[in-house]
Scaffold this motif. Structure first.
Motif, PDB file in Angstrom:
ATOM      1  N   ARG A 361       0.865  -1.176   0.000  1.00 40.38           N
ATOM      2  CA  ARG A 361       0.000   0.000   0.000  1.00 40.38           C
ATOM      3  C   ARG A 361       0.904   1.228   0.000  1.00 40.38           C
ATOM      4  O   ARG A 361       2.093   1.117   0.277  1.00 40.38           O
ATOM      5  N   SER A 362       0.322   2.383  -0.292  1.00 43.05           N
ATOM      6  CA  SER A 362       1.160   3.589  -0.345  1.00 43.05           C
ATOM      7  C   SER A 362       1.876   3.801   0.990  1.00 43.05           C
ATOM      8  O   SER A 362       2.968   4.359   1.045  1.00 43.05           O
ATOM      9  N   TYR A 363       1.272   3.354   2.083  1.00 44.06           N
ATOM     10  CA  TYR A 363       1.826   3.618   3.405  1.00 44.06           C
ATOM     11  C   TYR A 363       2.553   2.412   4.017  1.00 44.06           C
ATOM     12  O   TYR A 363       3.022   2.469   5.148  1.00 44.06           O
ATOM     13  N   LYS A 364       2.608   1.267   3.286  1.00 47.19           N
ATOM     14  CA  LYS A 364       3.283   0.098   3.869  1.00 47.19           C
ATOM     15  C   LYS A 364       3.762  -0.869   2.785  1.00 47.19           C
ATOM     16  O   LYS A 364       3.214  -0.923   1.684  1.00 47.19           O
TER      17      LYS A 364
END
Lengths: 412, 412
Positions: A361-364
């Motif tokens: 994901r964009s954050y992980k």
């Protein structure tokens, strides 16, 4: 026409007509391939077989059955292999695709060396299987479109000895394959249609990719297959339900099209009020299946509505199916938990959460396997149906094969 | 199995297998009904026939062919009648639906008065047709689901005399009907799937109703049929293209899901900048058909992209098909006009504009017929392909029958 009595030798054709009717009940391409291969093997007594489908001018390995190597009706990672063979005279399936003629071989190890093709022994060497007789048939739909190639392996006599394929098999299976090819094309198209609905959602929410929905659909189909086999459901019932579940699960988040941009595309955490609006995607999704023309529709509605419910309660929208059409369905007003949650949705909940954990994901980054499985195990019995999590662990090699088949870059 | 040779008396079953293959190529339910009725009439020599489909426990008149009353292959308002018959023993089709047994009648006017059903003479009285022999067959799909009833009327001998239905017809047509019933169910489901894509768009833009897309699809199918008949295309080609066009036209505005709420739902007139963003719905729609698995996909892409183009130029997006995938396809950069615009899109433009004119909107009542036709006529040659407008006028009675079949309140 003349006589109206169907002669004994017309019975084989009648059998094909009956099987054609059954094949045409099925919607998803994998279930269709399974049925076609199963019926062709039954008709010819073949121990094993596979189907290759044409994709980008190559033959892609798409389905396999092998009674000697694989147990029936259980999850099988071999189904999710990704490899291709060129349409050329060097291989047997390539030769059949190129010449568009059926080919019967009595012993694959005794091929005339002047033939343009040779038998690839690598599968036998790896598996310990001994390929002997082979019947390889081109799958051709109308207007001469080559859909793929079916290969049947090791016809068996009543006593179980491997024998050459019979004249009956060589006559009637290619006849069946004409109708089978049309059914396969239809199955491919059905999956495209569903992917297209998801692309519509993706236009609005780019995290809903085609690869994500393909994986979730396949995870659900395999989990269900094992769940139903544990209960000794009939192979026919399992196939039909798995067929519907796979497509229905692909549509789990389709209701997100009804959520406004301001909420759907918000780059920050949602406020409580925004989150309560976001929950409506389950209701919007369920409402898309108002005109229920089939079991697929009913199941799509169940999954869209209930895939965020929790086994111990406390999920959303907590609305009974009958209230979905009400202007105010009363979100959170119903005690939805345990087996009140439809099985399809309990399965989809595990599949959907796992796929989010295991994907970037964009954050992980994607979480490693142990972390993913640890989270599922911890939440079994609270968020998730514990038996569904148990089955997920049991078939984790198949889950991984599916994950490797549809990666974000594979497109579809 | 025994012998591999197909006996002469197996030939009828082989014929059914071949026709089944052809039926299963078709996607839209109307084209499927047309094909099933046509082949059943050909097999039995019947002059006329109709199909009733089960809907809400009633038999809805759904398709008709009559060589004596209707010219073949031309637009026919009779196809768009809306009437229902109860499933009860009083009528012949109701009786067959209830008992689920085929019924052959040699002369409808000489029925034994002790029978529970009677022949309804009103159609004959209105039309001057004389119904004599009838073969009425229940359409039953797997798991005994009653899909509808097919009625074949007036079998003809080689000399053209009306005769009772033959034993061959009574044996083999019901056999064909098993597979035909499965195909009909599939056709209904396909239309539901497409309507569902439109419902997703409707979640965002409530002016895109199911009734609107049903009408536009049917208008396009009928306009095309007449266009192709003028050019003496074969009946088979016309049917196949019409089948695809009808479904593809239903999806003309599907790309609107990609437009942001602020523009799509703005209650006032769009600014120039907003309007130029709105034009992107044609590109978004076309992009949904990237994985083209069929002629239907290709046609859906053409229509989504080009239904706002104008015959004399000046429409939008004015982008060639090949540029659609480019990040910047260069809106307005291509001279798209006349026959460069795909025929499907030229037809859809007329159908879509007419439907907007003839339908109520929040800001206007439906325009009367003369006003609608006046506008189309005025814009023929500038906005619209003049021949398409000409055909529209020619078949306006059929257009009106379609308009009356799917009204906003009829739901689907």
């Amino acid at each position: 026409m003349g006589s109206a009595r169907i002669s004994d030798s017309g019975e084989a054709v009648l059998t094909i007509l009956k099987i054609t009717e059954e094949v045409n009940q099925l919607k998803d391409v994998d279930t269709i391939l399974d049925k076609i291969l199963h019926e062709s093997r039954k008709f010819s007594g073949a121990d094993a077989g596979s189907i290759f489908l044409v994709e980008d001018d190559k033959l892609i390995f798409s389905y396999v059955q092998n009674d000697t190597l694989f147990k029936k009706e259980t999850a099988n990672a071999a189904l999710y292999q990704n490899f291709g063979i060129p349409i050329s005279e060097q291989s047997i399936v390539g030769y059949v695709a190129k010449t568009r003629q059926s080919l019967s071989i009595d012993d694959a190890y005794e091929l005339d060396p002047t033939l343009p093709f040779s038998f690839n022994k690598s599968f036998d060497q790896k598996s310990g299987f001994r390929t002997t007789s082979m019947l390889t048939i081109p799958l051709i739909a109308q207007e001469s479109r080559l859909v793929g190639v079916m290969q049947l392996i090791n016809a068996k006599s009543d006593s179980g000895a491997v024998v050459p394929f019979s004249e009956a098999a060589k006559t009637f299976i290619p006849l069946f394959c004409n109708n089978a090819s049309v059914a396969i094309e239809r199955g491919i198209m059905n999956r495209e249609l569903i992917l297209r609905m998801m692309q519509m959602a993706e236009l609005r929410d780019p995290s809903e990719t085609g690869a994500h929905v393909q994986r979730v659909g396949a995870y659900c189909a395999e989990i269900y297959g094992t769940w139903a086999a544990r209960r000794n459901h009939s192979a026919k019932d399992i196939k039909r339900t798995r067929d519907n579940l796979r497509l229905a699960a692909m549509l789990h988040d389709v209701g997100k099209v009804g959520i406004s941009d301001a909420i759907l595309k918000k780059p920050a955490k949602l406020t409580d009020e925004e989150y309560s609006i976001m929950k409506w995607h389950t209701i919007y999704g369920a409402r898309l299946f108002r005109n229920q023309t089939s079991e697929l529709d009913r199941m799509s509605m169940e999954i869209a509505l209930c895939h965020h419910e929790k086994w111990a309660g406390g999920g959303y929208p907590a609305v009974p199916l009958a209230n979905v059409w009400d202007e105010d369905p009363g979100l959170g007003g119903y005690a939805m938990n345990g087996e009140i949650i439809p099985l399809s949705a309990r399965i989809c909940a595990v599949a959907d959460v796992y796929d989010a954990l295991a994907s970037p994901r964009s954050y992980k980054d994607p979480f490693p396997d142990e972390k993913c499985l640890g989270i599922l195990e911890k939440d079994a019995g609270t968020h998730f149906d514990p038996e569904v999590v148990e089955i997920f662990m049991e078939i984790f090699d198949v889950i991984k094969a599916i994950r490797d088949k549809w990666t974000e870059s594979s497109g579809k």
